[in-house]
Design a protein around this motif. Structure first.
Motif, short mmCIF file in Angstrom:
data_model
loop_
_atom_site.label_atom_id
_atom_site.label_comp_id
_atom_site.label_asym_id
_atom_site.label_seq_id
_atom_site.Cartn_x
_atom_site.Cartn_y
_atom_site.Cartn_z
N SER A 182 49.06 53.09 34.29
CA SER A 182 47.86 53.91 34.41
C SER A 182 46.88 53.74 33.24
N THR A 183 47.32 53.14 32.13
CA THR A 183 46.41 52.97 31.01
C THR A 183 45.59 51.69 31.12
N HIS A 184 45.93 50.84 32.08
CA HIS A 184 45.21 49.57 32.25
C HIS A 184 44.05 49.75 33.22
N GLY A 185 42.97 49.08 32.94
CA GLY A 185 41.78 49.15 33.78
C GLY A 185 41.76 48.07 34.84
N TYR A 186 40.65 48.01 35.54
CA TYR A 186 40.55 47.07 36.65
C TYR A 186 40.60 45.61 36.19
N ARG A 187 40.11 45.32 35.00
CA ARG A 187 40.13 43.93 34.53
C ARG A 187 41.56 43.45 34.30
N TRP A 188 42.41 44.33 33.78
CA TRP A 188 43.81 43.97 33.58
C TRP A 188 44.49 43.75 34.93
N VAL A 189 44.17 44.62 35.89
CA VAL A 189 44.77 44.50 37.22
C VAL A 189 44.34 43.18 37.86
N ASN A 229 44.15 41.99 54.87
CA ASN A 229 44.26 41.57 53.47
C ASN A 229 43.66 42.63 52.54
N ARG A 230 42.54 43.20 52.96
CA ARG A 230 41.89 44.23 52.15
C ARG A 230 42.81 45.45 52.00
N GLU A 231 43.41 45.89 53.09
CA GLU A 231 44.32 47.04 53.03
C GLU A 231 45.51 46.76 52.13
N THR A 232 46.06 45.55 52.23
CA THR A 232 47.19 45.18 51.38
C THR A 232 46.80 45.19 49.91
N MET A 233 45.63 44.65 49.60
CA MET A 233 45.19 44.59 48.22
C MET A 233 44.91 45.98 47.66
N VAL A 234 44.33 46.86 48.47
CA VAL A 234 44.07 48.24 48.03
C VAL A 234 45.39 48.95 47.72
N GLU A 274 50.09 36.59 38.22
CA GLU A 274 51.42 36.80 38.78
C GLU A 274 51.50 36.49 40.27
N LEU A 275 50.48 36.87 41.03
CA LEU A 275 50.50 36.67 42.47
C LEU A 275 49.82 35.38 42.91
N ARG A 276 49.10 34.76 41.98
CA ARG A 276 48.33 33.55 42.28
C ARG A 276 47.38 33.78 43.46
N ALA A 277 46.83 34.98 43.51
CA ALA A 277 45.89 35.33 44.57
C ALA A 277 44.47 35.24 44.03
N THR A 278 43.55 34.93 44.90
CA THR A 278 42.14 34.86 44.53
C THR A 278 41.51 36.21 44.83
N VAL A 279 41.05 36.85 43.78
CA VAL A 279 40.41 38.16 43.94
C VAL A 279 39.33 38.29 42.88
N SER A 280 38.23 38.94 43.24
CA SER A 280 37.13 39.07 42.29
C SER A 280 37.27 40.37 41.49
N ASP A 281 36.66 40.36 40.31
CA ASP A 281 36.64 41.56 39.48
C ASP A 281 35.96 42.70 40.25
N ASN A 282 34.86 42.37 40.91
CA ASN A 282 34.09 43.38 41.62
C ASN A 282 34.90 44.02 42.74
N PHE A 283 35.72 43.23 43.45
CA PHE A 283 36.53 43.79 44.52
C PHE A 283 37.53 44.80 43.98
N VAL A 284 38.21 44.47 42.90
CA VAL A 284 39.20 45.39 42.33
C VAL A 284 38.50 46.62 41.75
N TYR A 285 37.32 46.42 41.16
CA TYR A 285 36.54 47.55 40.68
C TYR A 285 36.21 48.49 41.83
N LYS A 286 35.80 47.94 42.96
CA LYS A 286 35.50 48.75 44.12
C LYS A 286 36.74 49.44 44.67
#
Length: 92
Positions: free
Chosen positions: A39-46, A23-28, A53-65
Motif C-alpha cells: 500500500s505504500t507504493h504508488g502507480y509508478r512502482w506498480v 484484459n482490462r478487468e484482469t489488470m484492474v 515481473e509479468l513481462r506485460a506491456t502496460v502504460s503508466d497512464n493506464f495504471v494511474y487510471k
C-alpha cells in the motif's frame, strides 16, 4: 434517437466481452491486489513491477487510471512535522 436501431442496440448490449475488456478487468484486479499487498507504493512502482515481473506491456497512464477508478492512493510514510531542525542544517 442516436441513429442506432433498437435491434442493433440490444445485439450490442448482449454481446460477449471482448478480449480487451477481459484484459482490462484482469489488470484492474491485479492492480488492486498489488496495492493491498504494497500500500505504500504508488502507480509508478506498480507499473514497473508489472513490466519486470509479468513481462506485460502496460502504460503508466493506464495504471494511474486504474488507481483513480479504484479510488486508491499510496500511503506515504511521512516524517513528523518539524522533524528537521533548520538551525542544525548548516544553512545561512
Amino acid at each position: 434517437m442516436m441513429g442506432v436501431s433498437r435491434a442493433g442496440y440490444y445485439k450490442w448490449k448482449r454481446r460477449d466481452p471482448s478480449t480487451r475488456d477481459l484484459n482490462r478487468e484482469t489488470m484492474v484486479e491485479f492492480v488492486e491486489q498489488m496495492h493491498s499487498e504494497h500500500s505504500t507504493h504508488g502507480y509508478r512502482w506498480v507499473v514497473a513491477f508489472i513490466r519486470n515481473e509479468l513481462r506485460a506491456t502496460v502504460s503508466d497512464n493506464f495504471v494511474y487510471k486504474c488507481f483513480r477508478y479504484l479510488g486508491i492512493q499510496s500511503e506515504t510514510e511521512r516524517l513528523g512535522v518539524g522533524s528537521v531542525d533548520r538551525a542544525d542544517s548548516g544553512g545561512a
